[in-house]
Design an enzyme around this catalytic site. Structure first.
Site, PDB file in Angstrom:
ATOM      1  N   ASP A  31      49.553 134.496  80.119  1.00  0.00           N
ATOM      2  CA  ASP A  31      48.389 134.232  80.832  1.00  0.00           C
ATOM      3  C   ASP A  31      48.518 134.289  82.226  1.00  0.00           C
ATOM      4  O   ASP A  31      49.615 133.983  82.568  1.00  0.00           O
ATOM      5  CB  ASP A  31      47.784 132.808  80.515  1.00  0.00           C
ATOM      6  CG  ASP A  31      46.618 132.487  81.069  1.00  0.00           C
ATOM      7  OD1 ASP A  31      45.580 132.914  80.614  1.00  0.00           O
ATOM      8  OD2 ASP A  31      46.565 131.857  82.303  1.00  0.00           O
ATOM      9  N   GLU A  33      47.085 133.668  86.521  1.00  0.00           N
ATOM     10  CA  GLU A  33      46.005 133.185  87.180  1.00  0.00           C
ATOM     11  C   GLU A  33      46.113 134.070  88.532  1.00  0.00           C
ATOM     12  O   GLU A  33      47.061 134.472  89.033  1.00  0.00           O
ATOM     13  CB  GLU A  33      46.370 131.549  87.547  1.00  0.00           C
ATOM     14  CG  GLU A  33      46.182 130.735  86.446  1.00  0.00           C
ATOM     15  CD  GLU A  33      44.970 130.693  85.696  1.00  0.00           C
ATOM     16  OE1 GLU A  33      43.905 130.900  86.330  1.00  0.00           O
ATOM     17  OE2 GLU A  33      44.983 130.482  84.393  1.00  0.00           O
ATOM     18  N   HIS A 175      43.387 126.007  82.993  1.00  0.00           N
ATOM     19  CA  HIS A 175      43.393 127.168  83.997  1.00  0.00           C
ATOM     20  C   HIS A 175      44.734 127.157  84.935  1.00  0.00           C
ATOM     21  O   HIS A 175      44.733 127.721  86.039  1.00  0.00           O
ATOM     22  CB  HIS A 175      42.285 127.165  84.981  1.00  0.00           C
ATOM     23  CG  HIS A 175      40.827 127.517  84.529  1.00  0.00           C
ATOM     24  ND1 HIS A 175      40.637 128.829  83.849  1.00  0.00           N
ATOM     25  CD2 HIS A 175      39.776 126.737  84.025  1.00  0.00           C
ATOM     26  CE1 HIS A 175      39.357 128.821  83.350  1.00  0.00           C
ATOM     27  NE2 HIS A 175      38.937 127.489  83.469  1.00  0.00           N
ATOM     28  N   ASP A 180      47.683 127.327  79.424  1.00  0.00           N
ATOM     29  CA  ASP A 180      46.822 128.158  78.772  1.00  0.00           C
ATOM     30  C   ASP A 180      47.567 129.107  77.810  1.00  0.00           C
ATOM     31  O   ASP A 180      46.904 129.581  76.773  1.00  0.00           O
ATOM     32  CB  ASP A 180      45.880 129.161  79.987  1.00  0.00           C
ATOM     33  CG  ASP A 180      44.960 128.380  80.748  1.00  0.00           C
ATOM     34  OD1 ASP A 180      44.966 127.088  80.474  1.00  0.00           O
ATOM     35  OD2 ASP A 180      44.139 129.039  81.270  1.00  0.00           O
TER      36      ASP A 180
END
Length: 574
Positions: A31, A33, A175, A180
């Site tokens: 994951d 960001e 998030h 995540d």
């Protein structure tokens, strides 16, 4: 009869044998960001990854990343990642090697992400910016899987937080990259558990899932029970015993089972499941034998659910006739008439393009008249345009016309330089005049001609060899094949501990008798001979015995094809 107990025309393509157990697959769940949604404009602010196998967590990786740009306020509000948090974090050029090392820590890693195109897009963009080759990992997208398996009535949407709650994952997505990624691990396991009763148990099946299997598919899963695990051909039949579909595999049981799982998404095959009543396995000693048998059975039985290879008789050839004033003709049958042929072509349109390429290079007649010394024929408009010498009214002598016909024969069976030169020169002129569409038309005609000439020359070369024996090492021993006039006449495996001399003597003695014939592929389907040629051309294959000469022209169509591809590549680069 054959045998002992990663494009060819008409060859059926199929999904690769399904074989990597999910329990043995290493997944790295990733994951990211980021500062935005565009992989080219935005930058990564955090990376989280979890390595799992067989339901066990093997390792985790997580780090903030200095994006080198300001983090928008709405992104900070969404993720909680502030500018001060990333101020002391390493930049992406330092993080990227660590991420790739984590991905590569186990062999054959599979990358998993929720909405995978987003995360992989950012990683690919980072690799490109920092001069690193993207390794091209196989990818599993849990969002796509969830959409295929969970209808909206079952979950209100397919967001990660919704799915994590649906599957009871203890980690709540927030998030932040590592949390995540941990939540996605739980979602992945939940989806895999849901696929278990549907018969999906391998990585290849998992990646092929588009929607759950139909009831008809699930009801017929038992048909795979008891089938052998070795290579061979399988024939799906209906209640009357009629053939519905024919395929091949290196593992018959596993491949047949896949038709009744969620991995099978082809609509016509799902429809076929409703009428299938049986599966007939035909065991083969080698995978080449299985491929050949598949072609032969499809051509013979024409099963309705096979799309390719059903009608090899519909292939087209370009022929130079053998009458006094030869002409070019597109035909469906290769006759024993001494005429040169090029092809086969999958469509008559492709054959017509090859014919036009030859006519562009050689002023051969295009009429169908039968010439007679006592009957004068008025020249057609092609003679007025200078595209035919008008042998019909005696303007062009027989000897002069024969020079053109012999040149066309040479281009078809040997060196096609005259056709290549005529086209490349004219293409250059048209391109210089900015007449690109006309240039493209000539380019396509030349490509069609070279394809057909290359096929015919390769087929003719092996068809002229009365007897050939070759071997290739496999996991079971040495796969050994006997080829006669381009036809697979026998196939077997020399296993460790077997006397090689006795094995070869027995294989050759029991191989099918194949007489000589005329044409590029006189004793086998062209697609079969091309399969044999591909097998023989493999660097791992060793020739054991050759009776006769197996040669191709030095200045063959294949050589010109390679040169043409190189030239086109150079032109494109410039």
């Amino acid at each position: 009869m054959v045998g002992q107990s990663a494009t060819p025309v008409g060859v059926q393509t199929s999904i690769s044998d399904l074989g990597t157990p999910l329990a043995a697959t290493t997944f790295v769940v990733l994951d990211l960001e980021t500062t935005g949604t565009s992989a080219t404009k935005a930058r990564v602010t955090e990376v989280g990854a979890v390595r799992v196998r067989g339901g066990e967590v093997l390792g985790e990786f997580g780090t903030l990343v200095d994006p080198g740009v300001l983090i928008p306020a709405n992104i900070t509000l969404l993720t909680g990642i502030t500018q001060s948090m990333v101020a002391t974090a390493p930049p992406m050029e330092e993080v990227l090697p660590e991420v790739l090392a984590f991905l590569d820590a186990e062999p054959d890693t599979v990358l998993v992400a929720h909405n995978a195109p987003f995360d992989t897009g950012f990683l690919k963009a980072a690799c490109e910016r920092h001069g690193v080759d993207w390794p091209g990992y196989p990818v599993v997208d849990t969002l796509r899987l969830a959409r295929a398996l969970l209808p909206r009535g079952e979950t209100r949407n397919h967001r990660l937080a919704t799915l994590a709650a649906f599957f009871g994952v203890p980690v709540t997505p927030n998030h932040r990259a590592l949390d995540d990624a941990r939540a996605t691990v739980g979602v992945l396991h939940g989806l895999i558990e849901r696929l278990g009763p549907m018969g999906v148990s391998s990585l290849e099946e998992l990646r092929a899932v588009n929607k759950p299997p139909s009831r008809a598919q699930q009801a017929k899963r038992h048909l795979a029970e008891g089938l052998p695990d070795g290579p061979g051909v399988y024939v799906f039949t209906d209640a009357r015993g009629a053939s519905l579909y024919v395929g091949k595999s290196g593992n018959l049981r596993r491949r047949v089972r896949s038709y009744f799982t969620a991995a099978e998404s082809r609509q016509r095959i799902r429809e076929m499941a409703a009428v299938v009543e049986g599966v007939t396995p035909i065991e083969c000693t080698t995978e080449l034998e299985a491929s050949v048998r598949e072609l032969r059975i499809i051509a013979e039985r024409k099963p309705p659910y096979n799309r390719r290879s059903r009608n090899p008789e519909r292939a087209s050839w370009v022929k130079l006739t053998t009458d006094a004033y030869p002409r070019l003709s597109v035909v469906r049958v290769v006759k024993d008439d001494g005429a040169p042929y090029i092809g086969p072509y999958a469509s008559s349109r492709d054959a017509e393009q090859a014919k036009e390429a030859l006519l562009h290079a050689f002023p051969l007649r295009q009429c169908t008249h039968t010439f007679s010394a006592t009957r004068r024929i008025e020249p057609c408009v092609l003679a007025q345009l200078g595209r035919c010498g008008a042998p019909c009214d005696g303007t062009e002598t027989h000897d002069t016309y024969t020079v053109h016909a012999d040149a066309a024969r040479t281009a078809m069976t040997g060196d096609p330089a005259a056709v290549v030169d005529a086209h490349t020169g004219r293409i250059a002129e048209l391109a210089a005049a900015l007449r690109y569409e006309e240039a493209a038309t000539l380019r396509d005609r030349l490509a069609a001609f070279l394809r057909g000439a290359r096929r015919a020359q390769r087929l003719s070369a092996i068809a002229a060899v009365p007897h050939l024996v070759a071997s290739r090492r496999s996991a079971l021993g040495w796969e050994t094949c006997v080829v006669r006039h381009g036809r697979l006449a026998a196939s077997a495996v020399l296993r460790p501990g077997t006397d090689p001399a006795a094995f070869l003597a027995s294989l050759v003695a029991t191989a099918e008798y194949v007489p000589a014939g005329h044409g590029p592929s006189p004793r086998a389907l062209p697609a079969e001979t091309e399969l044999v040629l591909d097998w023989l051309a493999d660097p791992a294959t060793r020739l054991v015995d050759v009776d006769g000469d197996w040669t191709c022209p030095l200045r063959s169509a294949e050589a010109h094809t390679e040169m043409t591809h190189w030239a086109h590549g150079r032109a494109s680069a410039q």
